[in-house]
Design an enzyme around this catalytic site. Sequence first.
Site, short mmCIF file in Angstrom:
data_model
loop_
_atom_site.label_atom_id
_atom_site.label_comp_id
_atom_site.label_asym_id
_atom_site.label_seq_id
_atom_site.Cartn_x
_atom_site.Cartn_y
_atom_site.Cartn_z
N GLU A 116 60.64 83.89 19.09
CA GLU A 116 59.24 83.46 19.16
C GLU A 116 58.34 84.49 18.49
O GLU A 116 58.61 85.70 18.56
CB GLU A 116 58.84 83.27 20.63
CG GLU A 116 57.46 82.71 20.85
CD GLU A 116 57.22 82.39 22.32
OE1 GLU A 116 58.12 81.74 22.95
OE2 GLU A 116 56.17 82.77 22.86
N GLU A 168 48.06 84.77 20.67
CA GLU A 168 47.58 84.24 21.94
C GLU A 168 46.16 84.74 22.21
O GLU A 168 45.88 85.94 22.12
CB GLU A 168 48.50 84.65 23.09
CG GLU A 168 49.90 84.05 22.96
CD GLU A 168 50.74 84.29 24.19
OE1 GLU A 168 50.71 83.45 25.10
OE2 GLU A 168 51.42 85.33 24.23
N GLN A 207 45.95 88.59 21.16
CA GLN A 207 47.21 89.25 21.44
C GLN A 207 48.30 88.72 20.51
O GLN A 207 48.37 87.52 20.28
CB GLN A 207 47.63 89.02 22.89
CG GLN A 207 49.00 89.61 23.24
CD GLN A 207 49.39 89.36 24.68
OE1 GLN A 207 48.84 89.94 25.61
NE2 GLN A 207 50.35 88.46 24.88
N THR A 208 49.13 89.61 19.99
CA THR A 208 50.31 89.21 19.23
C THR A 208 51.55 89.66 19.99
O THR A 208 51.52 90.62 20.77
CB THR A 208 50.33 89.82 17.82
OG1 THR A 208 50.33 91.26 17.92
CG2 THR A 208 49.12 89.37 17.01
N ASN A 209 52.66 88.95 19.74
CA ASN A 209 53.90 89.30 20.41
C ASN A 209 55.06 88.72 19.60
O ASN A 209 54.86 87.80 18.78
CB ASN A 209 53.93 88.76 21.84
CG ASN A 209 54.96 89.47 22.73
OD1 ASN A 209 55.63 90.40 22.31
ND2 ASN A 209 55.08 89.00 23.96
N ARG A 231 56.67 93.07 23.51
CA ARG A 231 56.15 93.78 22.34
C ARG A 231 54.71 93.35 22.07
O ARG A 231 54.28 93.21 20.94
CB ARG A 231 57.06 93.54 21.13
CG ARG A 231 58.39 94.28 21.22
CD ARG A 231 59.27 94.05 20.02
NE ARG A 231 60.11 92.87 20.21
CZ ARG A 231 61.03 92.47 19.32
NH1 ARG A 231 61.19 93.15 18.20
NH2 ARG A 231 61.77 91.40 19.56
N ILE A 278 47.32 94.13 21.56
CA ILE A 278 45.98 93.55 21.60
C ILE A 278 45.20 94.05 20.40
O ILE A 278 45.19 95.25 20.10
CB ILE A 278 45.24 93.93 22.90
CG1 ILE A 278 46.00 93.40 24.12
CG2 ILE A 278 43.80 93.41 22.87
CD1 ILE A 278 45.99 91.89 24.25
#
Length: 215
Positions: free
Chosen positions: A90, A94, A104-106, A115, A118
């Site tokens: 994924e 977000e 936010q990234t992940n 991981r 912000i």
Amino acid sequence: MSTHTSEHHHGTAILKEIAVDYRPEVCLHKPEDDEIHITFDHRGGARWRSHHRFQYGTFGGRIKCPAGNTSGLNFNIYLSSLEGDKSQDEIDFEFLGKDKLSVQTNVYTVGCGNREQIHPLGFDYSDDFHEYLIKWSPQTIEWLVDGKLIRKEERKPDEAWPEKPMFLYSSVWDASYIDEGRWTGNYVGCDAPYVCSYRNVRVPVENIILTEEEK
């Protein structure tokens, strides 16, 4: 107002068909205008996705998140090999309802995430449409906002890496229950209905992975 160059959209096409995984009555797709709208109200939200999985390429679109007090809600655009699968790959953007000035990234590999980062945006994500792109390759992942690189991950030797073919997803949902409201805030709902709008959602023109039924 954001600006874009053709380089950002190289090898992509507008997503003309979507599947709605739940509550289609609150998801409006207007392919003639290249727009998608999700409404969150007393009925809840919805989740849409691309019909096909893809393996690598550029994904994203222009998004205007809901206005008002959005505490508790999560809006997003992300890639996932299968939503709900605990071993998913994924890659996320977000938007956390308690903070309209950041995103936010992940990234997850075989179900392992943690991981998160912000990123201050320098604008209120509900004020206007802004472009959010994910560029995913066998060696790098890039997250861009209005053409500006905000994060880049480079593959390291012997490191697990998202390689599974992935759908493009987006949803609006109440995430108040996660971490006792510390992640997105607690849902208030005083400004419902909330509408998240998407324009010019793009996916790769190549790297489409067909199922056995589609071949």
